[in-house]
Motif scaffolding. Structure first.
Motif, short mmCIF file in Angstrom:
data_model
loop_
_atom_site.label_atom_id
_atom_site.label_comp_id
_atom_site.label_asym_id
_atom_site.label_seq_id
_atom_site.Cartn_x
_atom_site.Cartn_y
_atom_site.Cartn_z
N ALA A 88 0.84 -1.19 0.00
CA ALA A 88 0.00 0.00 0.00
C ALA A 88 0.88 1.25 0.00
CB ALA A 88 -0.92 0.00 1.22
N PRO A 89 0.54 2.27 -0.79
CA PRO A 89 1.39 3.46 -0.91
C PRO A 89 1.72 4.11 0.43
CG PRO A 89 -0.28 3.47 -2.62
CD PRO A 89 -0.61 2.32 -1.72
N ALA A 90 0.74 4.24 1.32
CA ALA A 90 1.01 4.87 2.62
C ALA A 90 1.98 4.04 3.44
CB ALA A 90 -0.30 5.07 3.38
N VAL A 91 1.85 2.71 3.37
CA VAL A 91 2.75 1.83 4.10
C VAL A 91 4.16 1.93 3.52
CG1 VAL A 91 3.28 -0.59 4.64
CG2 VAL A 91 0.92 0.25 4.79
N LEU A 92 4.26 1.99 2.21
CA LEU A 92 5.56 2.11 1.57
C LEU A 92 6.25 3.41 1.97
CD1 LEU A 92 7.56 0.82 -0.41
CD2 LEU A 92 6.37 2.01 -2.27
N ARG A 93 5.50 4.51 2.02
CA ARG A 93 6.09 5.79 2.43
C ARG A 93 6.58 5.70 3.87
NH1 ARG A 93 1.65 7.86 -0.50
NH2 ARG A 93 0.46 8.09 1.44
N GLY A 94 5.80 5.09 4.74
CA GLY A 94 6.21 4.95 6.13
C GLY A 94 7.43 4.06 6.28
N PHE A 95 7.50 2.98 5.50
CA PHE A 95 8.64 2.07 5.54
C PHE A 95 9.91 2.80 5.12
CE2 PHE A 95 11.52 -1.11 3.78
CZ PHE A 95 11.47 -2.13 4.73
N GLU A 96 9.82 3.55 4.02
CA GLU A 96 11.01 4.27 3.54
C GLU A 96 11.40 5.39 4.50
OE1 GLU A 96 9.66 5.34 -0.36
OE2 GLU A 96 10.40 3.46 -1.26
N ALA A 97 10.41 6.05 5.11
CA ALA A 97 10.74 7.08 6.10
C ALA A 97 11.41 6.45 7.32
CB ALA A 97 9.46 7.81 6.52
N GLY A 98 10.94 5.29 7.72
CA GLY A 98 11.55 4.59 8.84
C GLY A 98 12.99 4.20 8.55
N TRP A 99 13.24 3.75 7.32
CA TRP A 99 14.61 3.37 6.96
C TRP A 99 15.55 4.58 7.03
CZ3 TRP A 99 16.13 -1.61 5.92
CH2 TRP A 99 17.46 -1.77 5.53
N LEU A 100 15.10 5.72 6.52
CA LEU A 100 15.92 6.93 6.57
C LEU A 100 16.14 7.38 8.02
CD1 LEU A 100 14.39 8.95 3.59
CD2 LEU A 100 16.60 7.77 3.66
N LEU A 101 15.11 7.22 8.85
CA LEU A 101 15.26 7.61 10.26
C LEU A 101 16.26 6.70 10.96
CD1 LEU A 101 14.39 9.41 12.57
CD2 LEU A 101 12.40 7.91 12.93
N PHE A 102 16.24 5.42 10.64
CA PHE A 102 17.24 4.50 11.18
C PHE A 102 18.65 4.96 10.80
CE2 PHE A 102 14.95 0.37 12.24
CZ PHE A 102 15.49 0.32 13.51
N GLU A 103 18.84 5.37 9.56
CA GLU A 103 20.16 5.83 9.13
C GLU A 103 20.59 7.07 9.90
OE1 GLU A 103 19.68 6.26 4.92
OE2 GLU A 103 20.18 4.16 4.51
N ARG A 104 19.66 8.00 10.14
CA ARG A 104 19.97 9.19 10.94
C ARG A 104 20.39 8.80 12.35
NH1 ARG A 104 15.20 13.01 11.63
NH2 ARG A 104 16.71 13.95 13.07
N ALA A 105 19.62 7.91 12.95
CA ALA A 105 19.91 7.50 14.32
C ALA A 105 21.25 6.79 14.41
CB ALA A 105 18.79 6.60 14.85
N GLU A 106 21.57 5.99 13.40
CA GLU A 106 22.84 5.26 13.43
C GLU A 106 24.03 6.22 13.33
OE1 GLU A 106 24.65 1.14 11.72
OE2 GLU A 106 23.51 2.39 10.33
N ARG A 107 23.88 7.28 12.54
CA ARG A 107 24.98 8.25 12.45
C ARG A 107 25.20 8.94 13.80
NH1 ARG A 107 22.70 9.12 7.22
NH2 ARG A 107 21.41 10.82 8.01
N ALA A 108 24.11 9.14 14.56
CA ALA A 108 24.23 9.83 15.85
C ALA A 108 24.64 8.89 16.96
CB ALA A 108 22.90 10.51 16.19
N ARG A 109 24.02 7.72 17.04
CA ARG A 109 24.27 6.79 18.14
C ARG A 109 24.21 5.35 17.62
NH1 ARG A 109 23.43 8.34 23.48
NH2 ARG A 109 24.09 6.21 23.89
N PRO A 110 25.29 4.86 17.01
CA PRO A 110 25.26 3.50 16.47
C PRO A 110 25.01 2.45 17.55
CG PRO A 110 27.49 4.43 16.41
CD PRO A 110 26.56 5.55 16.72
N ASP A 111 25.42 2.70 18.78
CA ASP A 111 25.18 1.73 19.85
C ASP A 111 23.70 1.58 20.14
OD1 ASP A 111 25.26 4.42 20.78
OD2 ASP A 111 25.45 3.73 22.84
N VAL A 112 22.95 2.68 20.08
CA VAL A 112 21.51 2.62 20.34
C VAL A 112 20.79 1.88 19.22
CG1 VAL A 112 19.43 4.05 20.52
CG2 VAL A 112 21.48 4.66 21.80
#
Length: 432
Positions: free
Chosen positions: A54-78
């Motif tokens: 579903a398009p809304a689910v796909l947008r949320g999945f891709e947004a979540g992936w990008l947020l994971f990348e942001r978090a990893e750059r800041a705190r890879p241990d978390v």
């Protein structure tokens, strides 16, 4: 899973069931590598079949992936802690086996919430809207927010606080407080609809009675149910945990440390009858599922027994110990002393390993002196239990060594198990 077997000394150490830093590091590193592989596999599956999502689910999945990348750059241990948390493994296993459709879409939507939880622990600023499926926003490893109905929920995270509010401004108005000190793994929360995970005393183990992936439906015979917050006696669990850790420290400090470090979550089960039950999930190492314990010794035995099921399942994923049986033929089965039904070789190995760990524990408990603080009744019980299980493990190890289903690494692993059991047997003495 790995290109080459580990150092033989590491494998031999794991075979004894004795805690050790080298074995623990090998399992932790391997678990994380596998989680990364499974997450990448899920990403590839979504991208290859994006038209079925579903398009809304796909947008949320891709947004979540990008947020994971942001978090990893800041705190890879978390981020590593979020990926390695037991329920993340259950979610990945469920999502990867779900056929395309509404069911898979529901599982894919969980990625964004997992990323939000990691970002909150990492201290990132956030201002985003997520959908509350069934009126609940689960934040894995943190807790959940009940928003009173399906619909959009705004998450506004600032430097020291996080506000979670229903899209129309009504319903939940949960507030989480970020603390300047600490590892960033926990936040405190308050407000209508907020339910935070409770940490068990004296460590980082959480009482996991909130995550939707803590127990797949229909597990066990008869089927088991995970206790929800309303069914959980938090004070009772905390007291049992404290008593069990105290008894384990007095009996075997190394095992007490291992339990505190390796058990990330205890998942309460709804009792069926009076008998205490423990279980693990192969996809969720580090989680022990159990009904309320009948005293400290009962909880100690369940923790040690189930932890070694978890350790062996992780090890087998990294270093196959037995071969997969052809699907067109029924696998050979064997009788073991601790079960009434016949068991395949994989189950014989799992049972022998968990019971070897208990035999090691009981051997030590039966030999500690009176000054240790270990109750005499527990010492007597342990000596009897060791005598009871010893010959059953000997027979199971003989079955395994006679089987042609073990790999070379598996055969050497079982030889080391037998060697350790023999060392325990040679030191037996009557309880004073």
């Amino acid at each position: 899973m790995i290109a080459a077997p580990p150092d033989p000394a590491v494998l031999a150490g794991l075979a004894t069931t004795r805690p050790g830093p080298a074995g623990a590091s090998f399992l932790r590193t391997g678990l994380h590598a596998r989680r990364l592989l499974l997450l990448k596999t899920l990403l590839v599956r979504v991208r290859r079949h994006r038209e079925a999502v579903a398009p809304a689910v796909l947008r949320g999945f891709e947004a979540g992936w990008l947020l994971f990348e942001r978090a990893e750059r800041a705190r890879p241990d978390v981020v590593r802690a979020a990926l390695d948390y037991p329920t993340t493994g259950t979610w990945l296993a469920t999502a990867l086996t779900e056929p395309p459709g509404a069911g898979l879409d529901g599982h894919l939507a969980h990625l964004e919430l997992l990323a939000v939880a990691a970002a909150l622990r990492a201290g990132l600023p956030l201002d985003l809207v997520v959908e509350a499926s069934g009126g609940v926003i689960p934040l894995p490893g943190l807790g959940r927010v009940e928003v009173g109905g399906a619909g959009p929920v705004r998450i506004d995270a600032r430097a020291r606080s996080v506000r979670i509010v229903g899209g129309d401004g009504t319903g939940s108005r949960a507030v989480l407080r970020r603390h300047a000190r600490g590892s960033g793994r926990t936040l405190t929360g308050s407000g209508p609809g907020w339910h935070g995970l409770c940490a068990l005393p004296g460590g980082v183990t959480r009482l996991e009675d909130l995550d939707p992936y803590r127990l797949p439906p229909g597990m066990g015979m008869p089927a088991r149910a995970a206790a929800d917050r309303a069914d959980t006696d938090l004070a009772g669990w905390a007291g049992s945990w404290t008593a069990a850790r105290g008894l384990l420290r007095a009996t075997d400090r190394a095992r007490a440390f291992e339990v505190g470090r390796s058990v990330d979550a205890v998942v309460p089960l709804v009792p069926l009858g009076t008998r205490s039950i423990g279980a693990t999930l192969g996809a969720a190492p580090g989680a022990i599922l159990m009904t309320p314990a009948a005293g400290a010794p009962d909880m100690v035995e369940t923790l040690v027994h189930e932890l070694h099921h978890s350790k062996l399942a992780t090890l087998h994923e990294l270093v196959p110990l037995h071969r997969t049986h052809p699907p067109d033929r029924a696998p050979p089965t064997y009788r073991v002393g601790w079960r009434r039904d016949l068991r395949p070789v994989a189950s014989v190995l799992q049972g022998a390993y968990a019971h070897l760990a208990l035999a090691d524990l009981w051997h030590r408990a039966g030999r500690v002196g009176r000054a240790s603080g270990v109750p005499r009744q527990w010492r007597i019980h342990s000596a009897r239990q060791f005598d009871h299980i010893h010959d059953q493990v000997v027979e199971a190890l003989a079955i395994l060594l006679e089987s042609d289903e073990l790999t070379n690494e598996g055969r050497e692993f079982v030889r080391q198990m037998r060697k350790h059991l023999a060392s325990l047997s040679s030191g037996r003495r009557a309880l004073a």
